[in-house]
Design a protein around this motif. Structure first.
Motif, PDB file in Angstrom:
ATOM      1  N   TYR A  74       7.545   6.972  -0.626  1.00 21.99           N
ATOM      2  CA  TYR A  74       6.239   7.250  -0.063  1.00 21.99           C
ATOM      3  C   TYR A  74       5.464   5.945  -0.021  1.00 21.99           C
ATOM      4  O   TYR A  74       5.326   5.270  -1.025  1.00 21.99           O
ATOM      5  CB  TYR A  74       5.454   8.256  -0.913  1.00 21.99           C
ATOM      6  N   GLN A  75       5.000   5.592   1.144  1.00 19.60           N
ATOM      7  CA  GLN A  75       4.147   4.427   1.229  1.00 19.60           C
ATOM      8  C   GLN A  75       2.730   4.891   1.018  1.00 19.60           C
ATOM      9  O   GLN A  75       2.102   5.455   1.896  1.00 19.60           O
ATOM     10  CB  GLN A  75       4.297   3.732   2.577  1.00 19.60           C
ATOM     11  N   GLN A  76       2.277   4.671  -0.185  1.00 21.74           N
ATOM     12  CA  GLN A  76       0.938   5.098  -0.530  1.00 21.74           C
ATOM     13  C   GLN A  76      -0.045   4.016  -0.095  1.00 21.74           C
ATOM     14  O   GLN A  76       0.144   2.840  -0.383  1.00 21.74           O
ATOM     15  CB  GLN A  76       0.842   5.327  -2.032  1.00 21.74           C
ATOM     16  N   ILE A  77      -1.050   4.416   0.597  1.00 21.38           N
ATOM     17  CA  ILE A  77      -2.070   3.488   1.056  1.00 21.38           C
ATOM     18  C   ILE A  77      -2.922   3.080  -0.135  1.00 21.38           C
ATOM     19  O   ILE A  77      -3.403   3.930  -0.890  1.00 21.38           O
ATOM     20  CB  ILE A  77      -2.933   4.122   2.160  1.00 21.38           C
ATOM     21  N   ARG A  78      -3.058   1.756  -0.294  1.00 23.22           N
ATOM     22  CA  ARG A  78      -3.883   1.271  -1.393  1.00 23.22           C
ATOM     23  C   ARG A  78      -5.346   1.588  -1.119  1.00 23.22           C
ATOM     24  O   ARG A  78      -5.836   1.418  -0.010  1.00 23.22           O
ATOM     25  CB  ARG A  78      -3.699  -0.229  -1.550  1.00 23.22           C
ATOM     26  N   PRO A  79      -6.043   2.058  -2.139  1.00 20.30           N
ATOM     27  CA  PRO A  79      -7.447   2.404  -1.935  1.00 20.30           C
ATOM     28  C   PRO A  79      -8.283   1.156  -1.637  1.00 20.30           C
ATOM     29  O   PRO A  79      -8.042   0.078  -2.187  1.00 20.30           O
ATOM     30  CB  PRO A  79      -7.866   3.048  -3.256  1.00 20.30           C
TER      31      PRO A  79
END
Length: 79
Positions: free
Chosen positions: A45-50
């Motif tokens: 999962y490519q989690q978007i950095r906050p």
């Protein structure tokens, strides 16, 4: 962890793959020695950095994008 022979896995590949899908790891044996490990693939999962993750942890200086001094540029060029 499940251990099977090559013959067993060839006869029942679909059922063993269903077990892998369910999270089971399978060790494939040949002549009593392990030759392969079949395990589930971890989902990527490519989690978007906050946005603002490091807010107020450091300050970017005003001269951040100014040209480097001549002596530093020369050291990069081996002069």
């Amino acid at each position: 962890m499940l251990t099977v022979t090559i013959d067993e896995i060839q006869r029942n590949l679909t059922s063993y793959l269903k077990q892998v899908t369910a999270g089971e790891t399978i060790i494939v044996m040949q002549a009593g020695k392990p030759i392969a490990e079949i395990k589930p693939v971890s989902p990527i999962y490519q989690q978007i950095r906050p946005y603002g993750l490091c807010a107020r942890e450091f300050i970017v200086p005003d001269d951040f994008d100014s040209p480097l001094p001549e002596e530093i540029l020369n050291s990069f060029e081996g002069k």
